[in-house]
Enzyme design. Structure first.
Site, PDB file in Angstrom:
ATOM      1  CG  HIS A 162     163.622 -23.841 -26.168  1.00 17.86           C
ATOM      2  ND1 HIS A 162     163.944 -23.946 -24.833  1.00 17.86           N
ATOM      3  CD2 HIS A 162     164.192 -22.683 -26.591  1.00 17.86           C
ATOM      4  CE1 HIS A 162     164.665 -22.890 -24.465  1.00 17.86           C
ATOM      5  NE2 HIS A 162     164.836 -22.117 -25.515  1.00 17.86           N
ATOM      6  CG  ASP A 239     157.326 -23.993 -26.550  1.00 23.92           C
ATOM      7  OD1 ASP A 239     157.022 -22.788 -26.447  1.00 23.92           O
ATOM      8  OD2 ASP A 239     158.503 -24.395 -26.515  1.00 23.92           O
ATOM      9  CD  GLN A 242     160.777 -18.245 -30.678  1.00 22.96           C
ATOM     10  OE1 GLN A 242     160.705 -17.302 -31.458  1.00 22.96           O
ATOM     11  NE2 GLN A 242     161.567 -18.219 -29.621  1.00 22.96           N
ATOM     12  CE  LYS A 265     161.406 -16.411 -26.134  1.00 24.31           C
ATOM     13  NZ  LYS A 265     162.820 -16.529 -26.500  1.00 24.31           N
ATOM     14  CB  CYS A 403     167.891 -23.251 -25.724  1.00 27.97           C
ATOM     15  SG  CYS A 403     168.844 -22.212 -24.607  1.00 27.97           S
TER      16      CYS A 403
END
Length: 443
Positions: A162, A239, A242, A265, A403
């Site tokens: 991202h 990260d 997600q 999220k 993104c």
């Protein structure tokens, strides 16, 4: 296989045993069944009742929310927790001597403990409240990165990142004269581990990698990647924006040095997120933002910073939404993250199978180890037009670069349609997506 009609499209459906799940601890969100995968099944209808927005109609059709990678909808318990804070005990935290301050502080710190337990961190001192994944990555880049990375040092990221896990490192590299190395992926959307191994050298100072791609849905072999980096004493930032709502995350088992995610999220409010860092690393890092709350003592010559986690939480925090995040974590715990993971992976597999039967479709991200994300293009139709057509049928998806422009360029694309799955999505909604997409392909 059975065949059914959805509007003008004909879709082949798999048998109803698709939803059968293994037996886990009891939950009010399961119901007893007899099936090949055990005797408990997620009661999706009961879960859907917890989300008031799912009762909404769009363009005269029931809302089909398949934009979960952008943001998830919020259950009643989260909405009520935020409302309760503002209507019953709105107060600043930590230093107030009055009753409401005590209640607010207990709720805020209680949320921190829920998060600590959910990701299996050793201590609440390792849980830093931030605005979201983007702020968390910037915090690490501007503090840890600024201290550790020098000229000609190397930062490893992957092509599937991202923008939030690219741009902060670019800024740091430009400032320091460092070099960004990019791990390539294969046509299925999987990290090429041999190439990753080649990039790890004595010049590598940090690896920053996504756990689950927001375009491809690929679940990266994070534990192995961390082991390889640690073998040469390189720290790793994960990260988890997600991955956190879809798969179980155990930072201790992964041995992650940093793990970051956003509340919105995982069925929590916007504007709240978490930076997890190993205590020993966080203690060495200097604060990024400075002001009230992150200090012990201030005079005009010097300042003594507060203990963890507060030295990274300058100013009045997002108290209500932190409490909302804690409530969202409790909600997922009540259902069971194992059930969530299996439900969504099976739904993803079903959707990939059905979408692949549509003429002129090109699926982006076909790893066998993926979850929750379905990206595709239709020959001769722009992704934006596909999204508009789906919206006419009440189906919310996203179209654009998501993104993550570099990974789309890897496939020769500038844009794609992305449908993304959450806990409340159903096989009927996947059928709606496939049926509407099929109509577009035939138009």
């Amino acid at each position: 296989m059975i065949t059914t009609n959805y509007n003008e499209g004909t879709i082949k459906l798999k048998s109803n045993d698709y939803y059968f799940l293994p037996e886990y601890r009891s939950s009010k969100y399961t119901k007893k069944i007899n099936g090949p995968y055990g005797n408990q099944e997620l009661d999706i209808n009961l879960i859907r009742k917890d989300f008031p927005i799912l009762q909404k109609r769009v363009n005269g059709k029931p809302l089909v929310w398949l934009d979960n990678s952008a943001t998830t909808q919020k259950p009643n318990c989260v909405i009520k927790a935020i409302d309760n804070y503002y209507s019953e005990y709105n107060s600043n935290i930590h230093r107030g001597a009055h009753t409401l301050a005590k209640i607010a502080t207990e709720a805020y710190e209680g949320a921190r403990e829920k998060i600590r337990s959910f990701i299996n961190a050793d201590s609440c001192e390792e849980i830093i409240f931030v605005r979201g994944t983007t702020e968390a990555i910037n915090l690490v880049a501007e503090t840890f990165g600024d201290d550790k990375i020098q000229k000609e040092d190397e930062i490893i990221i992957s092509v599937m990142e991202h923008h939030s896990n690219i741009v902060p490192w670019q800024k740091l590299a430009q400032k320091k004269g460092a070099i960004i190395k990019v791990v390539p992926i294969d046509d299925c959307g999987e990290i090429i581990m041999e190439e990753y191994a080649k990039l790890l050298t004595s010049r590598t100072k940090i690896v920053a990698i996504t756990h689950l791609s927001n375009v491809l849905g690929t679940i990266n072999p994070i534990k192995k990647m961390i082991e390889m980096a640690h073998h040469i004493d390189v720290p790793v930032l994960i990260d988890g924006a997600q991955s956190i709502p879809h798969i179980g995350v155990n930072v201790k088992e992964l041995d992650a040095d940093f793990f970051v995610f956003s509340g919105h999220k995982i069925y929590a409010p916007t504007g709240i997120g978490v930076l997890y860092g190993k205590k020993a690393i966080l203690e060495e890092m200097t604060p990024w933002q400075r002001g009230g709350g992150m200090i012990k003592d201030v005079n005009f010559e010097t300042t003594t910073y507060n203990d963890l986690p507060y030295k990274f939480e300058a100013g009045t925090g997002n108290i209500a939404d932190a409490i909302g995040l804690g409530e969202a974590i409790a909600y997922i715990n009540n259902i069971g993250i194992e059930r969530v993971q299996l439900h969504e992976k099976k739904l993803t597999s079903y959707a990939m199978d059905q979408l692949s039967q549509i003429p002129s479709i090109r699926l982006i991200g076909t790893s066998s180890n993926k979850s929750s994300v379905l990206s595709y293009i239709l020959e001769g139709v722009t992704p934006e037009d596909v999204a508009k057509f789906l919206n006419n049928d009440g189906i919310a998806v996203r179209a654009g670069h998501h993104c993550a422009q570099p990974v789309l360029k890897r496939y020769g694309l500038n844009s794609a349609v992305r449908a993304s799955i959450g806990i409340y999505n159903t096989i009927e909604e996947i059928n709606a997506l496939v049926g509407s997409t099929l109509k577009i392909a035939r138009y």
